[in-house]
Design a protein around this motif. Structure first.
Motif, PDB file in Angstrom:
ATOM      1  N   ARG A   1      -5.023  14.952  28.813  1.00  0.00           N
ATOM      2  CA  ARG A   1      -5.489  14.013  27.789  1.00  0.00           C
ATOM      3  C   ARG A   1      -5.940  14.844  26.596  1.00  0.00           C
ATOM      4  N   GLN A   2      -5.634  14.364  25.413  1.00  0.00           N
ATOM      5  CA  GLN A   2      -6.016  15.087  24.203  1.00  0.00           C
ATOM      6  C   GLN A   2      -6.577  14.103  23.193  1.00  0.00           C
ATOM      7  N   GLU A   3      -7.746  14.426  22.665  1.00  0.00           N
ATOM      8  CA  GLU A   3      -8.356  13.626  21.606  1.00  0.00           C
ATOM      9  C   GLU A   3      -7.946  14.230  20.259  1.00  0.00           C
ATOM     10  N   ILE A   4      -7.451  13.389  19.382  1.00  0.00           N
ATOM     11  CA  ILE A   4      -7.054  13.807  18.035  1.00  0.00           C
ATOM     12  C   ILE A   4      -8.144  13.300  17.090  1.00  0.00           C
ATOM     13  N   PRO A   5      -8.916  14.199  16.460  1.00  0.00           N
ATOM     14  CA  PRO A   5     -10.048  13.754  15.649  1.00  0.00           C
ATOM     15  C   PRO A   5      -9.645  13.026  14.360  1.00  0.00           C
ATOM     16  N   TYR A   6      -8.476  13.334  13.812  1.00  0.00           N
ATOM     17  CA  TYR A   6      -8.025  12.647  12.602  1.00  0.00           C
ATOM     18  C   TYR A   6      -6.508  12.543  12.603  1.00  0.00           C
ATOM     19  N   THR A   7      -6.009  11.341  12.303  1.00  0.00           N
ATOM     20  CA  THR A   7      -4.584  11.151  12.101  1.00  0.00           C
ATOM     21  C   THR A   7      -4.358   9.999  11.140  1.00  0.00           C
TER      22      THR A   7
ATOM     23  N   PHE B   1      -1.309   8.593  11.425  1.00  0.00           N
ATOM     24  CA  PHE B   1      -0.106   8.077  12.070  1.00  0.00           C
ATOM     25  C   PHE B   1      -0.022   6.566  11.815  1.00  0.00           C
ATOM     26  N   PRO B   2       1.147   6.067  11.398  1.00  0.00           N
ATOM     27  CA  PRO B   2       1.242   4.693  10.907  1.00  0.00           C
ATOM     28  C   PRO B   2       1.367   3.600  11.974  1.00  0.00           C
ATOM     29  N   MET B   3       1.356   3.937  13.256  1.00  0.00           N
ATOM     30  CA  MET B   3       1.453   2.931  14.311  1.00  0.00           C
ATOM     31  C   MET B   3       0.162   2.927  15.117  1.00  0.00           C
ATOM     32  N   HIS B   4      -0.180   1.785  15.720  1.00  0.00           N
ATOM     33  CA  HIS B   4      -1.396   1.697  16.539  1.00  0.00           C
ATOM     34  C   HIS B   4      -1.194   2.344  17.899  1.00  0.00           C
ATOM     35  N   ALA B   5       0.061   2.368  18.360  1.00  0.00           N
ATOM     36  CA  ALA B   5       0.357   2.966  19.667  1.00  0.00           C
ATOM     37  C   ALA B   5       1.828   3.342  19.711  1.00  0.00           C
TER      38      ALA B   5
ATOM     39  N   ALA C   1       7.649   9.432   9.925  1.00  0.00           N
ATOM     40  CA  ALA C   1       6.214   9.154  10.097  1.00  0.00           C
ATOM     41  C   ALA C   1       5.384  10.406   9.835  1.00  0.00           C
ATOM     42  N   GLU C   2       6.058  11.488   9.451  1.00  0.00           N
ATOM     43  CA  GLU C   2       5.402  12.760   9.136  1.00  0.00           C
ATOM     44  C   GLU C   2       4.469  13.192  10.269  1.00  0.00           C
ATOM     45  N   CYS C   3       5.052  13.264  11.482  1.00  0.00           N
ATOM     46  CA  CYS C   3       4.221  13.589  12.650  1.00  0.00           C
ATOM     47  C   CYS C   3       4.835  14.707  13.496  1.00  0.00           C
ATOM     48  N   PHE C   4       5.331  15.750  12.845  1.00  0.00           N
ATOM     49  CA  PHE C   4       5.772  16.917  13.613  1.00  0.00           C
ATOM     50  C   PHE C   4       4.602  17.500  14.408  1.00  0.00           C
ATOM     51  N   TRP C   5       3.373  17.292  13.923  1.00  0.00           N
ATOM     52  CA  TRP C   5       2.186  17.754  14.648  1.00  0.00           C
ATOM     53  C   TRP C   5       2.159  17.150  16.054  1.00  0.00           C
ATOM     54  N   MET C   6       2.573  15.883  16.179  1.00  0.00           N
ATOM     55  CA  MET C   6       2.576  15.221  17.485  1.00  0.00           C
ATOM     56  C   MET C   6       3.591  15.884  18.410  1.00  0.00           C
ATOM     57  N   MET C   7       4.765  16.208  17.884  1.00  0.00           N
ATOM     58  CA  MET C   7       5.794  16.867  18.698  1.00  0.00           C
ATOM     59  C   MET C   7       5.318  18.243  19.150  1.00  0.00           C
ATOM     60  N   ASP C   8       4.608  18.952  18.267  1.00  0.00           N
ATOM     61  CA  ASP C   8       4.043  20.259  18.636  1.00  0.00           C
ATOM     62  C   ASP C   8       2.987  20.108  19.733  1.00  0.00           C
ATOM     63  N   ALA C   9       2.148  19.074  19.616  1.00  0.00           N
ATOM     64  CA  ALA C   9       1.121  18.833  20.641  1.00  0.00           C
ATOM     65  C   ALA C   9       1.777  18.522  21.979  1.00  0.00           C
ATOM     66  N   ILE C  10       2.811  17.685  21.954  1.00  0.00           N
ATOM     67  CA  ILE C  10       3.521  17.339  23.188  1.00  0.00           C
ATOM     68  C   ILE C  10       4.134  18.594  23.808  1.00  0.00           C
ATOM     69  N   ALA C  11       4.812  19.395  22.992  1.00  0.00           N
ATOM     70  CA  ALA C  11       5.450  20.610  23.494  1.00  0.00           C
ATOM     71  C   ALA C  11       4.415  21.539  24.126  1.00  0.00           C
TER      72      ALA C  11
ATOM     73  N   GLY D   1      -8.507   3.434  14.388  1.00  0.00           N
ATOM     74  CA  GLY D   1      -8.960   3.883  13.068  1.00  0.00           C
ATOM     75  C   GLY D   1      -8.181   5.121  12.679  1.00  0.00           C
ATOM     76  N   TYR D   2      -8.874   6.228  12.469  1.00  0.00           N
ATOM     77  CA  TYR D   2      -8.219   7.494  12.124  1.00  0.00           C
ATOM     78  C   TYR D   2      -8.258   8.489  13.277  1.00  0.00           C
ATOM     79  N   ARG D   3      -8.667   8.031  14.456  1.00  0.00           N
ATOM     80  CA  ARG D   3      -8.717   8.882  15.646  1.00  0.00           C
ATOM     81  C   ARG D   3      -7.608   8.444  16.593  1.00  0.00           C
ATOM     82  N   ALA D   4      -7.176   9.346  17.450  1.00  0.00           N
ATOM     83  CA  ALA D   4      -6.137   8.999  18.423  1.00  0.00           C
ATOM     84  C   ALA D   4      -6.416   9.690  19.746  1.00  0.00           C
TER      85      ALA D   4
END
Length: 118
Positions: free
Chosen positions: A86-92, A94-98, A38-48, A69-72
């Motif tokens: 809580r973290q707002e992601i201004p653009y993603t 990511f291919p899943m809704h949740a 899903a090309e989301c290493f950014w998410m793993m970095d945010a979690i870490a 949409g494109y926000r998460a």
């Protein structure tokens, strides 16, 4: 972006390997697959990053991400509804809704896993 098939995540039950993303954070087979496909290493970095701030008083953290949409929004909880961060992601893209991921402290590392690997 490659085509991601989220139904493939159901094949991960437990893990056979751990993959280091930082000194104190590991991915399982399932979260490594998710990050790569899903090309989301950014998410793993945010979690870490958030896990480091939350600390290890609670050994279990649930991470819920919802995409609109494109926000998460990523919400870090104790598993019983108490919000740690809580973290707002201004653009993603990511291919899943949740998605929901778990992180467990093993005494030395945070292990980030799919719920089916818990």
């Amino acid at each position: 972006m490659k085509k991601f098939d989220s139904t493939q995540l159901t094949q991960f039950i437990g893990t056979t390997g751990y993959y280091r993303i930082s000194r104190r954070h590991l991915l399982t087979d399932g979260t490594k697959y998710l990050a790569e496909e899903a090309e989301c290493f950014w998410m793993m970095d945010a979690i870490a990053s958030h896990l480091s701030e939350i600390g290890t008083e609670d050994w279990f953290v649930q991470v819920r991400m919802t995409v609109n949409g494109y926000r998460a929004t990523m919400i870090y909880e104790d598993g019983s509804g108490k919000e740690h961060a809580r973290q707002e992601i201004p653009y993603t893209d990511f291919p899943m809704h949740a998605i929901s991921l778990f992180a467990c402290w093993d005494g030395e590392h945070w292990v980030i896993m799919l719920p089916s690997e818990y």
